[in-house]
Design a protein around this motif. Structure first.
Motif, PDB file in Angstrom:
ATOM      1  N   ALA A  44       0.840  -1.194   0.000  1.00 44.90           N
ATOM      2  CA  ALA A  44       0.000   0.000   0.000  1.00 44.90           C
ATOM      3  C   ALA A  44       0.879   1.250   0.000  1.00 44.90           C
ATOM      4  CB  ALA A  44      -0.921  -0.001   1.221  1.00 44.90           C
ATOM      5  N   ASP A  45       0.223   2.412  -0.146  1.00 46.10           N
ATOM      6  CA  ASP A  45       0.967   3.671  -0.218  1.00 46.10           C
ATOM      7  C   ASP A  45       1.252   4.271   1.151  1.00 46.10           C
ATOM      8  OD1 ASP A  45      -1.599   4.345   0.476  1.00 46.10           O
ATOM      9  OD2 ASP A  45      -1.838   5.927  -1.029  1.00 46.10           O
ATOM     10  N   ARG A  46       0.875   3.544   2.211  1.00 49.20           N
ATOM     11  CA  ARG A  46       1.108   4.024   3.572  1.00 49.20           C
ATOM     12  C   ARG A  46       1.181   2.808   4.499  1.00 49.20           C
ATOM     13  NH1 ARG A  46      -4.966   6.305   3.418  1.00 49.20           N
ATOM     14  NH2 ARG A  46      -4.556   5.828   1.243  1.00 49.20           N
ATOM     15  N   PRO A  47       1.716   2.973   5.711  1.00 48.83           N
ATOM     16  CA  PRO A  47       1.733   1.846   6.660  1.00 48.83           C
ATOM     17  C   PRO A  47       0.324   1.320   6.908  1.00 48.83           C
ATOM     18  CG  PRO A  47       3.178   3.599   7.423  1.00 48.83           C
ATOM     19  CD  PRO A  47       2.418   4.160   6.246  1.00 48.83           C
ATOM     20  N   LYS A  48       0.224   0.010   7.132  1.00 46.42           N
ATOM     21  CA  LYS A  48      -1.103  -0.625   7.188  1.00 46.42           C
ATOM     22  C   LYS A  48      -1.988  -0.103   8.303  1.00 46.42           C
ATOM     23  CE  LYS A  48       1.043  -4.534   9.581  1.00 46.42           C
ATOM     24  NZ  LYS A  48       1.426  -5.958   9.441  1.00 46.42           N
ATOM     25  N   GLN A  49      -1.380   0.401   9.397  1.00 51.86           N
ATOM     26  CA  GLN A  49      -2.198   0.892  10.496  1.00 51.86           C
ATOM     27  C   GLN A  49      -2.975   2.163  10.144  1.00 51.86           C
ATOM     28  OE1 GLN A  49       1.055   0.426  10.465  1.00 51.86           O
ATOM     29  NE2 GLN A  49       2.206   1.934  11.638  1.00 51.86           N
ATOM     30  N   PHE A  50      -2.649   2.773   8.996  1.00 47.08           N
ATOM     31  CA  PHE A  50      -3.342   3.980   8.557  1.00 47.08           C
ATOM     32  C   PHE A  50      -4.255   3.738   7.360  1.00 47.08           C
ATOM     33  CE2 PHE A  50       0.852   5.323  10.258  1.00 47.08           C
ATOM     34  CZ  PHE A  50       0.372   5.809  11.471  1.00 47.08           C
ATOM     35  N   LEU A  51      -4.314   2.494   6.886  1.00 53.28           N
ATOM     36  CA  LEU A  51      -5.257   2.160   5.822  1.00 53.28           C
ATOM     37  C   LEU A  51      -6.679   2.237   6.359  1.00 53.28           C
ATOM     38  CD1 LEU A  51      -3.505  -0.951   4.209  1.00 53.28           C
ATOM     39  CD2 LEU A  51      -3.549   1.397   3.330  1.00 53.28           C
ATOM     40  N   GLU A  52      -7.623   2.580   5.487  1.00 54.31           N
ATOM     41  CA  GLU A  52      -9.012   2.710   5.930  1.00 54.31           C
ATOM     42  C   GLU A  52      -9.674   1.343   6.004  1.00 54.31           C
ATOM     43  OE1 GLU A  52     -12.974   4.539   4.012  1.00 54.31           O
ATOM     44  OE2 GLU A  52     -11.470   6.054   4.532  1.00 54.31           O
ATOM     45  N   LEU A  53     -10.304   1.078   7.135  1.00 49.82           N
ATOM     46  CA  LEU A  53     -11.056  -0.158   7.357  1.00 49.82           C
ATOM     47  C   LEU A  53     -12.431   0.223   7.875  1.00 49.82           C
ATOM     48  CD1 LEU A  53     -11.208  -3.260   7.541  1.00 49.82           C
ATOM     49  CD2 LEU A  53     -10.264  -3.083   9.856  1.00 49.82           C
ATOM     50  N   GLU A  54     -13.430   0.022   7.051  1.00 45.24           N
ATOM     51  CA  GLU A  54     -14.806   0.371   7.408  1.00 45.24           C
ATOM     52  C   GLU A  54     -14.920   1.817   7.913  1.00 45.24           C
ATOM     53  OE1 GLU A  54     -17.677  -1.544   6.844  1.00 45.24           O
ATOM     54  OE2 GLU A  54     -16.146  -2.495   5.607  1.00 45.24           O
ATOM     55  N   GLY A  55     -14.329   2.722   7.155  1.00 45.97           N
ATOM     56  CA  GLY A  55     -14.543   4.141   7.402  1.00 45.97           C
ATOM     57  C   GLY A  55     -13.571   4.840   8.330  1.00 45.97           C
ATOM     58  N   LYS A  56     -12.607   4.100   8.884  1.00 41.43           N
ATOM     59  CA  LYS A  56     -11.617   4.754   9.745  1.00 41.43           C
ATOM     60  C   LYS A  56     -10.309   3.984   9.699  1.00 41.43           C
ATOM     61  CE  LYS A  56     -13.863   2.686  13.818  1.00 41.43           C
ATOM     62  NZ  LYS A  56     -14.615   3.010  15.055  1.00 41.43           N
ATOM     63  N   VAL A  58      -7.127   1.710  10.440  1.00 42.22           N
ATOM     64  CA  VAL A  58      -6.987   0.454  11.186  1.00 42.22           C
ATOM     65  C   VAL A  58      -6.631   0.727  12.642  1.00 42.22           C
ATOM     66  CG1 VAL A  58      -5.511  -1.586  11.427  1.00 42.22           C
ATOM     67  CG2 VAL A  58      -6.430  -0.965   9.182  1.00 42.22           C
ATOM     68  N   LEU A  59      -5.684   1.589  12.875  1.00 48.66           N
ATOM     69  CA  LEU A  59      -5.241   1.920  14.230  1.00 48.66           C
ATOM     70  C   LEU A  59      -6.380   2.418  15.104  1.00 48.66           C
ATOM     71  CD1 LEU A  59      -3.314   2.750  16.530  1.00 48.66           C
ATOM     72  CD2 LEU A  59      -2.642   4.728  15.157  1.00 48.66           C
ATOM     73  N   GLN A  60      -7.277   3.181  14.525  1.00 47.46           N
ATOM     74  CA  GLN A  60      -8.363   3.790  15.302  1.00 47.46           C
ATOM     75  C   GLN A  60      -9.293   2.748  15.909  1.00 47.46           C
ATOM     76  OE1 GLN A  60     -10.031   7.173  13.285  1.00 47.46           O
ATOM     77  NE2 GLN A  60     -11.878   7.174  14.541  1.00 47.46           N
ATOM     78  N   HIS A  61      -9.441   1.611  15.254  1.00 50.16           N
ATOM     79  CA  HIS A  61     -10.309   0.552  15.789  1.00 50.16           C
ATOM     80  C   HIS A  61      -9.802   0.079  17.149  1.00 50.16           C
ATOM     81  CE1 HIS A  61     -12.944  -0.271  12.276  1.00 50.16           C
ATOM     82  NE2 HIS A  61     -11.917   0.185  11.582  1.00 50.16           N
ATOM     83  N   SER A  62      -8.507  -0.241  17.243  1.00 49.89           N
ATOM     84  CA  SER A  62      -7.938  -0.704  18.513  1.00 49.89           C
ATOM     85  C   SER A  62      -7.919   0.414  19.542  1.00 49.89           C
ATOM     86  CB  SER A  62      -6.506  -1.217  18.304  1.00 49.89           C
ATOM     87  OG  SER A  62      -6.484  -2.321  17.452  1.00 49.89           O
ATOM     88  N   LEU A  63      -7.560   1.605  19.112  1.00 53.62           N
ATOM     89  CA  LEU A  63      -7.463   2.730  20.033  1.00 53.62           C
ATOM     90  C   LEU A  63      -8.803   3.013  20.693  1.00 53.62           C
ATOM     91  CD1 LEU A  63      -5.920   5.055  21.306  1.00 53.62           C
ATOM     92  CD2 LEU A  63      -6.284   6.371  19.200  1.00 53.62           C
ATOM     93  N   GLU A  64      -9.849   3.062  19.907  1.00 56.64           N
ATOM     94  CA  GLU A  64     -11.183   3.351  20.466  1.00 56.64           C
ATOM     95  C   GLU A  64     -11.678   2.213  21.343  1.00 56.64           C
ATOM     96  OE1 GLU A  64     -13.616   4.433  17.123  1.00 56.64           O
ATOM     97  OE2 GLU A  64     -12.746   6.458  17.019  1.00 56.64           O
ATOM     98  N   LEU A  65     -11.300   0.983  21.014  1.00 57.00           N
ATOM     99  CA  LEU A  65     -11.673  -0.144  21.872  1.00 57.00           C
ATOM    100  C   LEU A  65     -11.071   0.015  23.260  1.00 57.00           C
ATOM    101  CD1 LEU A  65     -12.772  -3.020  22.456  1.00 57.00           C
ATOM    102  CD2 LEU A  65     -10.594  -3.880  21.608  1.00 57.00           C
ATOM    103  N   PHE A  66      -9.772   0.253  23.340  1.00 58.66           N
ATOM    104  CA  PHE A  66      -9.117   0.354  24.646  1.00 58.66           C
ATOM    105  C   PHE A  66      -9.590   1.586  25.422  1.00 58.66           C
ATOM    106  CE2 PHE A  66      -6.026  -2.586  22.697  1.00 58.66           C
ATOM    107  CZ  PHE A  66      -5.977  -3.531  23.710  1.00 58.66           C
TER     108      PHE A  66
END
Length: 250
Positions: A44-56, A58-66
């Motif tokens: 991808a054109d950026r690190p995978k933790q910044f790819l969009e997954l269902e509207g946000k 990837v990193l944001q999913h774990s961050l908001e969970l914790f």
């Protein structure tokens, strides 16, 4: 209850209320959320933790969970300074990524409050971990000193010496695929880091640090849906799992 997606079982509910009550009494868990990887296999054109997954991202999913969990006293986001502005409005501290995973974990650990008894280390490339799984592995670490989420290996595993021919078949009945979070008592992790540095060791995951000093690590049964996003195909499966969870909760 559960749903089946692409051969995975997607679990919901069941143990969260009891676990929440247990964690809330302590409020002594610090989370080290690792988000400094490059992710070259994702192409991808950026690190995978910044790819969009269902509207946000990837990193944001774990961050908001914790951020939503009871009993979490602090979250340390191990993230390169050039990406921090996007996450600066969250109630987190930052630490710099290191050259190796263990260096990133050490930097995150050093940023955790001294009063945090348990250090919960999670890879942001695993955005599908559930609250139930997190609560279980934290409780096991509290009882045993260290714990890691894992699942029994389902595939037949072969060993090869040269990458060309099979040497032997490994008995999978004793094999587990470990995931994150990996949760370790602060004093044990500190002792482990001292041993790793004194012997100039390289470790591939966090509980390996504990293994180096001969301490036990509890295997906490996780979920096969707690995928690590590594290739483009993983993004498709993760999206399907999240959509099924959304449908179930509507």
């Amino acid at each position: 209850s559960a749903l089946a997606v692409q051969g995975f079982v997607v679990p919901f509910g069941g143990e969260r209320r009891l676990s929440t009550a247990l964690l809330a009494k302590n409020d002594d868990v610090a989370v080290v959320l690792l988000a400094g990887g490059v992710g070259s296999r994702m192409k991808a054109d950026r690190p995978k933790q910044f790819l969009e997954l269902e509207g946000k991202p990837v990193l944001q999913h774990s961050l908001e969970l914790f951020l939503s969990l009871e009993g979490i006293a602090k979250i340390v986001l191990v993230l390169d300074a050039s990406y921090r502005e996007e996450f600066s409005h969250y109630d987190v501290s930052f630490a710099d990524p290191g050259d190796e995973r263990q260096d990133s974990v050490r930097n995150g650990f050093n940023a955790c409050p001294n009063e945090s008894r348990l250090i919960c280390i999670h890879d942001s490339a695993r955005p599908l971990v559930t609250p139930e799984a997190v609560y279980k592995v934290i409780e096991d670490a509290r009882s045993h000193g260290a714990a890691v989420l894992g699942v029994p290996v389902k595939a037949t595993v072969k060993e090869s010496q040269d990458g060309e021919f099979i040497l032997r078949t490994i008995d999978r009945s004793r094999l587990w695929e470990v995931q994150t979070p990996q949760v370790i008592d602060r004093s044990i992790l500190s002792e482990g880091f001292e041993a790793v540095e004194a012997n100039n060791l390289e470790v591939t995951d966090d509980v390996s640090i504990v293994e180096q000093i001969g301490k036990p690590v509890k295997l906490t049964l996780g979920e096969y849906t707690n995928l690590k996003l590594t290739t483009p195909e993983d993004m498709i499966i993760a999206s399907q799992i999240l959509n099924q969870r959304k449908l179930y909760n509507e």
